[in-house]
Structures are given as structure tokens and as C-alpha cells.
Design a protein around this motif. Sequence first.
Motif, PDB file in Angstrom:
ATOM      1  N   UNK A   1       5.389   4.439  12.585  1.00 38.68           N
ATOM      2  CA  UNK A   1       6.693   3.846  12.316  1.00 38.68           C
ATOM      3  C   UNK A   1       7.779   4.832  12.731  1.00 38.68           C
ATOM      4  N   UNK A   2       8.525   4.504  13.768  1.00 36.01           N
ATOM      5  CA  UNK A   2       9.553   5.401  14.287  1.00 36.01           C
ATOM      6  C   UNK A   2      10.892   5.259  13.573  1.00 36.01           C
ATOM      7  N   UNK A   3      11.061   4.196  12.791  1.00 38.45           N
ATOM      8  CA  UNK A   3      12.378   3.912  12.227  1.00 38.45           C
ATOM      9  C   UNK A   3      12.905   5.028  11.328  1.00 38.45           C
ATOM     10  N   UNK A   4      12.090   5.592  10.403  1.00 41.77           N
ATOM     11  CA  UNK A   4      12.616   6.687   9.578  1.00 41.77           C
ATOM     12  C   UNK A   4      13.060   7.891  10.406  1.00 41.77           C
ATOM     13  N   UNK A   5      12.344   8.179  11.484  1.00 44.39           N
ATOM     14  CA  UNK A   5      12.733   9.283  12.368  1.00 44.39           C
ATOM     15  C   UNK A   5      14.050   8.972  13.059  1.00 44.39           C
ATOM     16  N   UNK A   6      14.184   7.755  13.542  1.00 43.54           N
ATOM     17  CA  UNK A   6      15.426   7.358  14.213  1.00 43.54           C
ATOM     18  C   UNK A   6      16.616   7.434  13.263  1.00 43.54           C
ATOM     19  N   UNK A   7      16.401   7.068  12.012  1.00 39.31           N
ATOM     20  CA  UNK A   7      17.474   7.128  11.024  1.00 39.31           C
ATOM     21  C   UNK A   7      17.894   8.577  10.762  1.00 39.31           C
ATOM     22  N   UNK A   8      16.903   9.469  10.650  1.00 38.98           N
ATOM     23  CA  UNK A   8      17.214  10.887  10.418  1.00 38.98           C
ATOM     24  C   UNK A   8      17.966  11.479  11.604  1.00 38.98           C
ATOM     25  N   UNK A   9      17.567  11.096  12.814  1.00 38.78           N
ATOM     26  CA  UNK A   9      18.265  11.560  14.016  1.00 38.78           C
ATOM     27  C   UNK A   9      19.708  11.072  14.009  1.00 38.78           C
ATOM     28  N   UNK A  10      19.889   9.816  13.660  1.00 39.39           N
ATOM     29  CA  UNK A  10      21.233   9.222  13.625  1.00 39.39           C
ATOM     30  C   UNK A  10      22.133   9.938  12.629  1.00 39.39           C
ATOM     31  N   UNK A  11      21.558  10.404  11.525  1.00 42.33           N
ATOM     32  CA  UNK A  11      22.345  11.075  10.485  1.00 42.33           C
ATOM     33  C   UNK A  11      23.050  12.337  10.981  1.00 42.33           C
ATOM     34  N   UNK A  12      22.561  12.922  12.074  1.00 39.03           N
ATOM     35  CA  UNK A  12      23.189  14.140  12.598  1.00 39.03           C
ATOM     36  C   UNK A  12      24.619  13.910  13.059  1.00 39.03           C
ATOM     37  N   UNK A  13      24.990  12.645  13.235  1.00 37.17           N
ATOM     38  CA  UNK A  13      26.377  12.357  13.617  1.00 37.17           C
ATOM     39  C   UNK A  13      27.360  12.785  12.520  1.00 37.17           C
ATOM     40  N   UNK A  14      26.851  13.035  11.332  1.00 36.52           N
ATOM     41  CA  UNK A  14      27.697  13.571  10.242  1.00 36.52           C
ATOM     42  C   UNK A  14      28.402  14.852  10.683  1.00 36.52           C
ATOM     43  N   UNK A  15      27.749  15.616  11.588  1.00 38.98           N
ATOM     44  CA  UNK A  15      28.286  16.917  12.005  1.00 38.98           C
ATOM     45  C   UNK A  15      29.206  16.821  13.215  1.00 38.98           C
ATOM     46  N   UNK A  16      29.595  15.608  13.571  1.00 35.89           N
ATOM     47  CA  UNK A  16      30.470  15.404  14.719  1.00 35.89           C
ATOM     48  C   UNK A  16      31.845  16.034  14.487  1.00 35.89           C
TER      49      UNK A  16
END
Length: 244
Positions: free
Chosen positions: A229-244
Motif C-alpha cells: 500500500x503506497x498511500x501512507x508513504x505518499x501522504x507522508x511525502x506530501x506532508x513535507x510541503x509544511x516546510x515550504x
Amino acid sequence: MLFFNKNKAILKDLIPDGHIDIHSHLLPGIDDGAQTIDDSVFLINELKNMGVSKFITTPHIFSGFWDNTKDKIETLETQTISNLKDKNINLPISAAAEYLMDDHFVSLFQKGEILTLKDNYVLVEMSYLNPPIQLYDIIFDLQVAGYKPVLAHPERYAFYHNDFDQYLKLKNAGCLFQLNLLSTVGYYGKDVTEAAKKLLNKGMFDFVGSDVHHKKHIESFDAKVLLKDLQPLKEAIKNNQFFK
């Protein structure tokens, strides 16, 4: 089984354009990461080609081993950015640090001499042999001092693999979790990958990092992700936008 393996995703293909990497070792000659400015250029260009558009690099601060200081890192950061511009690399690069949680670290945050990822978010790690005796005191005091701990690669701490409740205890104590992306391809071994899977499936990772040190790490981003299941990984990757 062969057909299933053929269709697994390649790790670098999961990194979206505009990704922000919050854990790497790109400053030259300061720790076990890049040793020369040419190493830095290579690593940055390779990560850029994967989709990374902003770098928060995190040299080790580990008393008695990597005796780096806030001033030393900031000075090298300025020099490195200048040298990179000379080589036509103008991507946003800033330096924080990866702090080993020990007595030296406590003295630093009590004096406010801390380099953060953003605002009051600070990247911390433990020894791979055992957690610090005063771990929860350190985590508590760090937060009292106004910082938010982001625990680097919790999946790599083997002493927690057979006691999963310890991860829950760390989360309840206020730790955010940062996954090393290479843990998902088996780079650090099967047990680390299994721990990463469990933590991902429980939604416990807040952010991800490349933790890139050298060419071998870069090459390993061509490996297949060992997750169903790749979805949890994709969500964690997406969260890095917090540091934009």
C-alpha cells in the motif's frame, strides 16, 4: 510472484516535483556526508532531478564525534551557497542540524543555540545501540524550552522493533516521526523495512527525508519500494510541503 515484483513502484518515481527534503548531509567536509563541494554538487543535482526543489540540510551534531556548532554550520552554509552559485546552482538551500539527544544537546537547547528545520521544529536522533537513559526527560524539557522534536528515522532503532508500544509512547510524548525514504526499499535491511511498513500502516510518520550522504544512497532511489500500500508513504511525502 515475479509479475508482482515487476510492478512495484520505483522510489524516485514517487517523489513529486516541488518536494522539500528536510534531512540530508550536503554541506562539504563537516560530517560523514559530502566531503567536497563537488560531492555536494553531485548530490544536489541528483536530488533535483528526482523532483526536490528545496533543501534543508542537516549535518550531525554529536558531541565527541561530530563536534559541530551552530556558528560553524552557519558559516559553512554561507560559503557553500556561494560556491554552489558559482556552479550555477541556485536552489533554496538552508542548514539546520541533526542532534544526538544527549547532555550536550540539553545544554544547547537550554541556551537557545539550536538550528531548526522551521520555526521551532528540531531534528533529533538517538544512538543505534540504545536510547538515552533520560530520553523522556530530554523530550519533555525540549518542549518546555519551546521546541518540537522531529525524531529522525525511528524505524532504524532496532531496540524498538520487538516492543512496538515504545513507538506509541514516543508519539504520546510529543515526538513527530521522520521516515528515511530508503527504508522502504530495504537499504538498511529487512527488519528496518518491516518496522517502516508497520509505522506507515498505522499513520505514524509525519514527514520523510532522503538522509542522503553519498552516491550509493542516490543510486538506491532506483530500487523498488517494498510496500503493498503506497498511500501512507505518499501522504507522508506530501506532508513535507509544511516546510515550504
